[in-house]
Design a protein around this motif. Structure first.
Motif, mmCIF file in Angstrom:
data_model
loop_
_atom_site.group_PDB
_atom_site.id
_atom_site.type_symbol
_atom_site.label_atom_id
_atom_site.label_comp_id
_atom_site.label_asym_id
_atom_site.label_seq_id
_atom_site.Cartn_x
_atom_site.Cartn_y
_atom_site.Cartn_z
ATOM 1 N N VAL A 268 36.953 29.560 32.615
ATOM 2 C CA VAL A 268 38.225 30.061 33.128
ATOM 3 C C VAL A 268 38.244 31.568 32.949
ATOM 4 O O VAL A 268 38.110 32.073 31.832
ATOM 5 C CB VAL A 268 39.422 29.421 32.399
ATOM 6 C CG1 VAL A 268 40.742 29.939 32.981
ATOM 7 C CG2 VAL A 268 39.367 27.899 32.488
ATOM 8 N N ASN A 269 38.415 32.293 34.045
ATOM 9 C CA ASN A 269 38.438 33.751 34.025
ATOM 10 C C ASN A 269 39.879 34.240 33.949
ATOM 11 O O ASN A 269 40.727 33.802 34.743
ATOM 12 C CB ASN A 269 37.774 34.306 35.284
ATOM 13 C CG ASN A 269 36.326 33.870 35.392
ATOM 14 O OD1 ASN A 269 35.438 34.524 34.885
ATOM 15 N ND2 ASN A 269 36.083 32.732 36.047
ATOM 16 N N THR A 270 40.147 35.157 33.042
ATOM 17 C CA THR A 270 41.522 35.600 32.806
ATOM 18 C C THR A 270 41.815 37.001 33.334
ATOM 19 O O THR A 270 42.918 37.511 33.125
ATOM 20 C CB THR A 270 41.853 35.520 31.304
ATOM 21 O OG1 THR A 270 40.820 36.165 30.548
ATOM 22 C CG2 THR A 270 41.969 34.066 30.854
ATOM 23 N N CYS A 271 40.841 37.630 33.994
ATOM 24 C CA CYS A 271 41.081 38.860 34.762
ATOM 25 C C CYS A 271 40.458 38.645 36.138
ATOM 26 O O CYS A 271 39.500 39.333 36.520
ATOM 27 C CB CYS A 271 40.469 40.085 34.076
ATOM 28 S SG CYS A 271 41.164 40.495 32.472
ATOM 29 N N PRO A 272 40.974 37.678 36.912
ATOM 30 C CA PRO A 272 40.282 37.271 38.136
ATOM 31 C C PRO A 272 40.625 38.175 39.319
ATOM 32 O O PRO A 272 41.788 38.506 39.556
ATOM 33 C CB PRO A 272 40.816 35.859 38.370
ATOM 34 C CG PRO A 272 42.219 35.922 37.847
ATOM 35 C CD PRO A 272 42.179 36.867 36.662
ATOM 36 N N THR A 273 39.626 38.565 40.077
ATOM 37 C CA THR A 273 39.861 39.343 41.287
ATOM 38 C C THR A 273 39.916 38.411 42.493
ATOM 39 O O THR A 273 39.329 37.329 42.492
ATOM 40 C CB THR A 273 38.757 40.386 41.503
ATOM 41 O OG1 THR A 273 37.497 39.721 41.633
ATOM 42 C CG2 THR A 273 38.695 41.353 40.325
ATOM 43 N N PHE A 274 40.641 38.860 43.526
ATOM 44 C CA PHE A 274 40.713 38.057 44.746
ATOM 45 C C PHE A 274 40.746 38.905 46.011
ATOM 46 O O PHE A 274 40.553 38.381 47.105
ATOM 47 C CB PHE A 274 41.940 37.128 44.714
ATOM 48 C CG PHE A 274 41.976 36.135 45.846
ATOM 49 C CD1 PHE A 274 41.024 35.131 45.930
ATOM 50 C CD2 PHE A 274 42.944 36.221 46.836
ATOM 51 C CE1 PHE A 274 41.035 34.218 46.984
ATOM 52 C CE2 PHE A 274 42.970 35.324 47.898
ATOM 53 C CZ PHE A 274 42.013 34.308 47.972
ATOM 54 N N PHE A 275 40.946 40.208 45.894
ATOM 55 C CA PHE A 275 41.057 41.032 47.094
ATOM 56 C C PHE A 275 39.764 41.000 47.911
ATOM 57 O O PHE A 275 39.778 40.693 49.108
ATOM 58 C CB PHE A 275 41.411 42.475 46.732
ATOM 59 C CG PHE A 275 41.605 43.356 47.939
ATOM 60 C CD1 PHE A 275 42.787 43.301 48.654
ATOM 61 C CD2 PHE A 275 40.602 44.218 48.360
ATOM 62 C CE1 PHE A 275 42.972 44.095 49.786
ATOM 63 C CE2 PHE A 275 40.769 45.013 49.489
ATOM 64 C CZ PHE A 275 41.965 44.957 50.204
ATOM 65 N N GLU A 276 38.630 41.297 47.263
ATOM 66 C CA GLU A 276 37.367 41.294 47.986
ATOM 67 C C GLU A 276 37.011 39.901 48.492
ATOM 68 O O GLU A 276 36.618 39.753 49.657
ATOM 69 C CB GLU A 276 36.253 41.868 47.096
ATOM 70 C CG GLU A 276 34.917 42.079 47.806
ATOM 71 C CD GLU A 276 34.063 40.819 47.843
ATOM 72 O OE1 GLU A 276 33.270 40.665 48.798
ATOM 73 O OE2 GLU A 276 34.200 39.993 46.921
ATOM 74 N N PRO A 277 37.150 38.830 47.680
ATOM 75 C CA PRO A 277 36.888 37.495 48.225
ATOM 76 C C PRO A 277 37.789 37.145 49.410
ATOM 77 O O PRO A 277 37.332 36.516 50.361
ATOM 78 C CB PRO A 277 37.162 36.572 47.036
ATOM 79 C CG PRO A 277 36.872 37.412 45.840
ATOM 80 C CD PRO A 277 37.345 38.790 46.212
ATOM 81 N N SER A 278 39.054 37.554 49.371
ATOM 82 C CA SER A 278 39.949 37.229 50.488
ATOM 83 C C SER A 278 39.466 37.871 51.775
ATOM 84 O O SER A 278 39.580 37.280 52.861
ATOM 85 C CB SER A 278 41.383 37.658 50.174
ATOM 86 O OG SER A 278 41.539 39.070 50.228
ATOM 87 N N GLN A 279 38.918 39.093 51.678
ATOM 88 C CA GLN A 279 38.371 39.736 52.871
ATOM 89 C C GLN A 279 37.150 38.982 53.389
ATOM 90 O O GLN A 279 36.989 38.792 54.598
ATOM 91 C CB GLN A 279 38.014 41.185 52.557
ATOM 92 C CG GLN A 279 39.222 42.078 52.293
ATOM 93 C CD GLN A 279 38.829 43.530 52.166
ATOM 94 O OE1 GLN A 279 37.907 43.876 51.442
ATOM 95 N NE2 GLN A 279 39.528 44.396 52.888
ATOM 96 N N ALA A 280 36.278 38.565 52.482
ATOM 97 C CA ALA A 280 35.093 37.804 52.893
ATOM 98 C C ALA A 280 35.483 36.456 53.490
ATOM 99 O O ALA A 280 34.826 35.964 54.414
ATOM 100 C CB ALA A 280 34.166 37.605 51.694
ATOM 101 N N LEU A 281 36.552 35.863 52.973
ATOM 102 C CA LEU A 281 37.011 34.564 53.459
ATOM 103 C C LEU A 281 37.805 34.677 54.753
ATOM 104 O O LEU A 281 37.998 33.680 55.460
ATOM 105 C CB LEU A 281 37.881 33.888 52.392
ATOM 106 C CG LEU A 281 37.182 33.457 51.105
ATOM 107 C CD1 LEU A 281 38.206 33.165 50.015
ATOM 108 C CD2 LEU A 281 36.299 32.240 51.347
ATOM 109 N N GLY A 282 38.316 35.878 55.042
ATOM 110 C CA GLY A 282 39.132 36.063 56.230
ATOM 111 C C GLY A 282 40.535 35.490 56.097
ATOM 112 O O GLY A 282 41.123 35.025 57.084
#
Length: 319
Positions: A268-282
């Protein structure tokens, strides 16, 4: 700056993620600022803590902890001081330690009866060899605190483990590896794939699958293929229980389904990023928007938000 902003304690490495959360907080009528641990000065005068940034007193409505690796220890001390001062903290000092220590992650999954690969951890090398034999190869060695798969090594047999020991412990004293010990996790045959589930307030928001580049086995490395997958009831339940086990109110939960269809939590990651993955996921950065929504609600009434706040988006939810 408002009198009582939401304060994110962390550096600017993940600034795009912070900006999305801050924008949502502002949209709802609040204000948020990021404070680097090195910028914060704490005075305790007549038993009352005062928090100063650039010489000006700041009294946060709420603090979110976003410190890791080199900033972890300093940030943990500061977050605990905020908490002791009666200021609500999202992802507290202990939450961040639990999330960044691979072993504590494992211990918490076991204590909460969350499916997790078997592990062994310690510094005494000969005993670890025996433990590795008991776990059965292949195994995965992970540094105790790292991200993006850095330093992760697959160990296929006893000779591999002996080589790893020699490499990580050049003094050959039989005990230490960079003062952190050896963390060995049973390798799960999941077809070089895993699933990341983003959770806010212990609630799953979105899940996506990562597949390792051709010829590699680590799915969380640069160049991995990512695709949004259905947030089934089984995945949701396991991710939410894992998130709650570490006390993480904003988390990225990594899990895998083995060749027999069994799900396991990796960590379980407690400083999780999502901005870059959201761009890759569209897809829109929904996990960050939802996190901003929760942070604003929690800054107004922490206990009520904890009890009542729910995500408004369930991307590809199974129910």
């Amino acid at each position: 700056m408002s009198v009582n902003p939401v304060v994110l304690l962390g550096n600017d490495d993940d600034e795009p993620d912070h900006d999305v959360m801050f924008t949502e907080i502002a949209r709802q009528g609040g204000e948020a600022i990021r404070v680097h641990p090195h910028e914060l000065v704490i005075e305790i005068v007549n038993s009352k803590p005062l928090f100063l940034v650039n010489g000006k007193q700041v009294t946060p409505a709420l603090v979110i902890g976003w410190v890791y690796e080199d900033d972890l220890l300093l940030g943990m001390n500061q977050l605990e001081t905020f908490r002791l001062a009666g200021i609500p903290v999202v992802n507290t000092a202990m939450t961040l330690l639990r999330g960044q220590s691979k072993y504590l992650n494992s211990a918490l999954m076991a204590a909460s009866d969350v499916q997790h690969p078997d592990v062994a951890w310690g510094q005494q090398v000969e005993t670890l060899h025996t433990a590795a034999d008991k776990l059965g190869y292949p195994l995965v060695y992970k540094p105790m605190m790292s991200s993006l798969g850095r330093g992760v090594v697959r160990v296929d047999n006893r000779d591999d483990l002996s080589g790893l020991v020699a490499e990580r412990n050049p003094e050959g004293d039989g005990y230490r590896v960079q003062n952190e010990g050896f963390y060995l996790q049973k390798h799960i045959d999941a077809g070089a794939r895993d699933i990341r589930v983003m959770c806010v307030n212990y609630r799953a928001v979105i899940s996506y699958q990562r597949t390792a580049p051709t010829g590699q086995w680590r799915s969380n490395t640069p160049g991995c293929e990512r695709v949004v997958v259905e947030l089934t009831d089984e995945i949701r339940d396991l991710a939410e229980r894992a998130s709650e086990a570490v006390g993480g109110l904003f988390t990225g939960v990594d899990l895998a389904k083995d060749v027999h269809g069994r799900l396991y939590i990796y960590e379980v990651n407690t400083c999780p990023t999502f901005f870059e993955p959201s761009q890759a996921l569209g897809v829109p950065p929904v996990a960050l928007t939802e996190a901003g929504s929760f942070l604003y609600a929690a800054s107004q009434d922490f206990e009520r938000a904890r009890q009542e706040w729910r995500p408004t988006v369930h991307a590809h939810a199974g129910r």
